[in-house]
Design an enzyme around this catalytic site. Structure first.
Site, short mmCIF file in Angstrom:
data_model
loop_
_atom_site.label_atom_id
_atom_site.label_comp_id
_atom_site.label_asym_id
_atom_site.label_seq_id
_atom_site.Cartn_x
_atom_site.Cartn_y
_atom_site.Cartn_z
N HIS A 8 0.82 -1.22 0.00
CA HIS A 8 0.00 0.00 0.00
C HIS A 8 0.86 1.27 0.00
O HIS A 8 2.05 1.24 0.34
CB HIS A 8 -0.91 0.01 1.24
CG HIS A 8 -0.15 0.04 2.53
ND1 HIS A 8 0.38 1.19 3.07
CD2 HIS A 8 0.20 -0.96 3.38
CE1 HIS A 8 1.01 0.93 4.19
NE2 HIS A 8 0.93 -0.39 4.40
N GLU A 81 -2.48 -6.82 7.71
CA GLU A 81 -1.15 -6.78 8.33
C GLU A 81 -1.14 -7.51 9.66
O GLU A 81 -2.19 -7.73 10.29
CB GLU A 81 -0.71 -5.32 8.50
CG GLU A 81 0.71 -5.13 9.01
CD GLU A 81 1.80 -5.78 8.14
OE1 GLU A 81 1.77 -7.02 8.02
OE2 GLU A 81 2.68 -5.05 7.64
#
Length: 216
Positions: A8, A81
């Site tokens: 990202h 994550e």
């Protein structure tokens, strides 16, 4: 099959060297600009599907990349994550000072058992499961984009290369970098690691973030 692993875009916490983990931070303006360089990189490619973690910073990155493709973005929690518990939101120096023992155990033992933290082994298990689930839905010539997070991508690549999970800190995965994995004849191979030429082409800065620092 071409699987493009995209980290990202950058967030304020990334730039401040703060550990994000499962915290749902948004992209900052620079992160949006980074994602737009990835969008341009893939603009002419016949992308079959786009997958993303369920966290905002990954979803926004995927949405920007998707402007040229108009695909449904498939959100998978197995791409989220790592849960970093007590490290979450802390500057790297705070982690060094307050949790040196815990960090050493977590980064050195794939199956560490620290309250509130997800082990590297667990992260890799669910991340690889996500990749296997993705390839089961596609044809051999498909091109697929997977937008995820630094540690998730590093554990996937460690698995592809048959490296110990604990060696994942030996290579970098920068914000909005692209790493390409080939899946051919039931075999995974790494074609490229941490490509950032698209960022450089558009004069974007490349930062070392908290997850990329060697804290040991």
């Amino acid at each position: 099959m071409n699987i493009y692993l995209v980290r990202h875009g950058i967030t304020d916490w990334n730039k401040e060297y703060r550990w994000q983990g499962e915290e749902d931070e948004e992209l900052n303006a620079e992160g949006i600009n980074q994602a737009e360089t990835v969008q341009k990189r893939f603009a002419g490619d016949n992308i079959k599907s786009i997958y993303s973690s369920t966290l905002k910073r990954a979803i926004k990155t995927a949405e920007i990349i998707n402007r040229n493709h108009n695909l449904e973005i498939n959100k998978l929690s197995n791409l989220d994550e790592c849960k970093v518990g007590p490290f979450s939101g802390l500057h790297i120096d705070e982690v060094k000072n307050k949790y040196k023992k815990e960090f050493k155990e977590w980064s050195g033992d794939p199956w560490s058992n620290i309250e509130g933290m997800e082990s590297l082994g667990d992260v890799q298990s669910r991340s690889v499961k996500a990749v296997k689930n993705i390839i089961s839905k596609h044809e051999k010539d498909d091109k697929i984009i997977v937008v995820a997070h630094g540690l998730v991508i590093r554990t996937i690549i460690s698995w592809v290369l048959k490296l110990p999970i604990t060696s994942n800190s030996n290579f970098r995965i920068d914000n909005c970098s692209v790493s390409e994995v080939l899946y051919e004849n039931n075999k995974f191979r790494l074609k490229s690691l941490n490509e950032t030429w698209h960022l450089i082409h558009f004069n974007m800065a490349i930062y070392e973030t908290a997850e990329e620092r060697d804290l040991q």
